[in-house]
Design an enzyme around this catalytic site. Structure first.
Site, short mmCIF file in Angstrom:
data_model
loop_
_atom_site.label_atom_id
_atom_site.label_comp_id
_atom_site.label_asym_id
_atom_site.label_seq_id
_atom_site.Cartn_x
_atom_site.Cartn_y
_atom_site.Cartn_z
CB SER D 54 -4.47 9.40 36.51
OG SER D 54 -4.67 10.59 37.25
CD GLU D 55 -0.71 10.81 40.75
OE1 GLU D 55 -1.10 10.76 39.57
OE2 GLU D 55 -0.12 11.77 41.24
CG ASN D 56 -7.60 10.45 39.60
OD1 ASN D 56 -6.62 10.24 38.90
ND2 ASN D 56 -8.68 11.05 39.17
CB SER D 96 -4.29 4.02 42.18
OG SER D 96 -3.65 4.90 41.30
#
Lengths: 236, 230, 236, 230
Positions: D54-56, D96
């Site tokens: 997940s990008e976060n 990320s």
């Protein structure tokens, strides 16, 4: 199931081919993946390009790989070895190529390679011989040089703990180039002192997420380079 | 008086380190170059807390451990064993040089082969044809630290000035040096060139000028460095 | 002695001036330094440039700062708010400026700013409207655009634990932009849930070394943005 | 048969997600876009272990927690609560996106407004003058992930083709899409354009061509997607 653990050190390095580029972790002996390097000597690959901060010590590890004539080119910041004439002699004889890179630029180039950044500007080396031939450019009144991201076929790295996903934790300053070299290699091969179950490394404390690691091999009691050098040991 | 003692002018190496240490402010983040600069940590006045940074990914280290307690994975950039102080942290090499390049190191104290009147520094290579070139983190440090101080003998072993009009050795960085702590004095690199701020005991301004390879501005009131016996 | 702890939230933000650029941490509500933002509203600084991934939610935190008319420009990747029309209305009315940046480019620009890299090339946005006006260049046959490092006067960040040196550990995905924003600000101001003694955060587990942090303030029980939004709360 | 059911051709949304899930290999590192792509995780065949990014700043997350056990600091890029699986890790935003941009994500499955025959994708903006533009991580994902798969209805709600000669909406990336999993079929983006690999049940090649805005290469032997009832 995801399981990056290899049964043996030779198996972990078996497909390193002649002409490959290797990122080799370690600053001095701290973090030097000595067992993996020795396995590359055994394995026989030639004409290697090696990226490391130094050029090895004594006649073991990286110095032994260089002494065995396997290294065509070294990319590093400080190719002066302690207790070793290996690199110096080959260099003076014109038998090994050197690309000298400031230490921070070397680290940033590797990190950039791993992060998909092909090039960046840095103030380091502006106005010095190491900036010769490099593009220079001004931003906000200050001069910078353009440096390229650095990627490699393999990384050889030493870590402290790993799980089967390849999540890594390091020990003290042995961390040094490990995390960024794992990022910048097609195939990062990591020797770890201890394999643990997934979840044993707290997700908050994973330093290298497993996505950057391809192969793991457990080396519970790695050789201590400075002891070998003090003993005058050589490899093979 | 032995010949060695007779030859030495001004401050001892320890006194030089002591003088530099007096100027490190409480709370400063400091990178000490390999060699003489490492001595500085021993002479920081009591009551000042400094954070020492090492290029190989360590902040907040302390003095060397007792013999036998060395850890080969707890070393500084000079590859010498150190100890950890409370509040220390480890980080990887790219983060370590992000600290340097990003201006997060307050002061870096380095040795030098030459410093020019415009702040240029040469400290990594003699340019000799047969030497294996090696640069380490020197170029990153001079380009990135907020203040670059040089801690160096005023002259070479042969008596040639290290403070010069223009460096003859290959440069490490351009226009970066702010201060020079030598055995003969404390010299500032100003907009207009070298400026003497303090002078070592037993030296005259004329002697100092004679050993300096570039013009030296001297203020009317010139304090003498009052270093303890070290 | 090094002690970055401030006695109160207002004291921690008191010198933020009109026209300042603020990096504000958080991805959605996770990591949003809501108490620090509210203190900026109280403090009165105007004409701010704010860098955040989003544009706030409801009528608290960043959305409240924007609603209070204090923000001249937003630099972000996704200025759509949940339960908030604040940004949209000001934007359509031409009362707030928007610099839209892809999320990864935003993160890399902030990291570059903190690392002393003035500019870098990235493949992100090539051939899209967000690359318009940007320098394009080819490396090894692939096209990239030039992006600039991003620095700011202040960062407002939320972390989990801190010691007086400013060493930080975060909680789960609340980490997000915190570490890089601390790097890229002249003055990083951090609200932490818990202050601990130096050494309590294991040196291996420090995520943000103290060198990147200037001020700390303890907020043991921070407001939960989504609860406030659900309650329809507004600030001040 | 209700009007809604009557209008739907080919696979259901769940069946589309199921079909894409069959192609995710054991060990793949996968980023699932917000919306329909998130459904894919539910249909990965037993025995395959995937790592979700997940990008976060999260790798190795699992399904949503039971109601009442949500943690506002454990969310995915869609800002929905998730759980941690053993082997998960947290990292900051620059790391990320280093994963994404550096080619460390094997597959990213995204929704799309349009996909062109050359692999261009538009999925972030209609270009409407009054819309507030918002891009998030879409441009980074399409530029960085090793393979970009689109999971999307074959046509818009108004019946206009989403597979087109050239995107009319602002692009997210150029020449990046490899595969399209639509309700009508599985389409590869080849050197020469769209190529049908599999067709949904109850659809003819002619119907599919009529709903596709660019030429469609059809192999002699065309498997039918054999999705379970979902």
């Amino acid at each position: 199931m995801i399981n990056k653990i290899r049964r043996s050190i030779p198996e972990a390095v078996e497909d390193i081919k002649d002409g490959a580029t290797l990122l080799i972790g370690g600053f001095g002996e701290a973090g030097s993946p000595i067992e993996l390097i020795h396995a590359v000597i055994d394995q026989g690959a030639r004409e290697l390009t090696v990226v490391n901060n130094n050029a090895g010590n004594g006649q073991v590890g990286l110095a032994a790989l260089i002494a065995a004539g396997r290294v065509r080119k070294v990319i590093c910041s400080y190719p002066r070895s302690s207790h070793s004439r290996v690199f110096t002699e080959l260099y003076r004889a014109g038998k090994i190529e050197l690309e000298l890179v400031p230490q921070g630029t070397l680290a940033e180039r590797i990190r950039a390679g791993g992060a998909g950044i092909p090039a960046f500007y840095t103030p380091t080396s502006v106005g010095t011989p190491l900036a010769e031939g490099k593009e220079e450019r001004e931003f906000d009144g200050r001069r910078y040089v353009l440096e390229r991201g650095l990627r490699a076929d393999f990384a050889l790295v030493k870590a402290e703990r790993a799980d089967r996903f390849g999540n890594l934790a390091y020990n003290k300053v042995a961390r040094n180039f490990g995390p960024i070299m794992c990022m910048a290699a097609e195939t990062a091969i990591v020797q770890v002192r201890r394999l643990v179950e997934p979840g044993e490394i707290d997700p908050e404390q994973v330093v290298t997420p497993g996505v950057f690691v391809k192969r793991l091999v457990e080396v519970p009691e790695p050789l201590v380079e400075s002891e070998l050098v003090a003993q005058g040991a050589s490899y093979p | 008086m032995s010949e060695t003692q007779a030859k030495r002018l001004g401050l001892s190496r320890k006194q030089m380190a002591w003088r530099a240490a007096q100027d490190l402010q409480d709370g400063a983040v400091v990178n000490l170059g390999i060699g003489m600069p490492e001595l500085v940590a021993s002479y920081v006045p009591d009551g000042r807390e400094l954070l020492y940074h090492s290029e190989n990914g360590l902040l907040g280290f302390g003095p060397p451990p007792p013999a036998g307690q060395e850890d080969p994975e707890l070393i500084n950039a000079g590859k010498k064993p150190v100890t950890l102080l409370p509040g220390a942290s480890f980080f990887h090499h790219a983060d370590s040089f992000a600290m340097i390049r990003g201006g997060h190191i307050d002061v870096c104290i380095l040795g030098a082969m030459q410093v020019a009147a415009n702040g240029d520094i040469a400290n990594w290579s003699t340019g000799a044809a047969d030497a294996v070139p090696a640069v380490g983190g020197a170029m990153d440090l001079v380009a990135g630290a907020r203040a670059i101080w040089v801690l160096s003998e005023h002259t070479t072993r042969d008596g040639a000035p290290k403070l010069v009009e223009q460096c003859s050795y290959p440069l490490t960085g351009q226009g970066v040096v702010r201060r020079i702590y030598s055995n003969l004095g404390l010299i500032e690199v100003s907009e207009t060139g070298f400026r003497l701020l303090e002078i070592a005991p037993g030296i005259s301004v004329e002697e100092l000028r004679a050993l300096t390879g570039a013009p030296l501005e001297v203020p009317d009131s010139l304090p003498q460095i009052d270093a303890p016996e070290l």
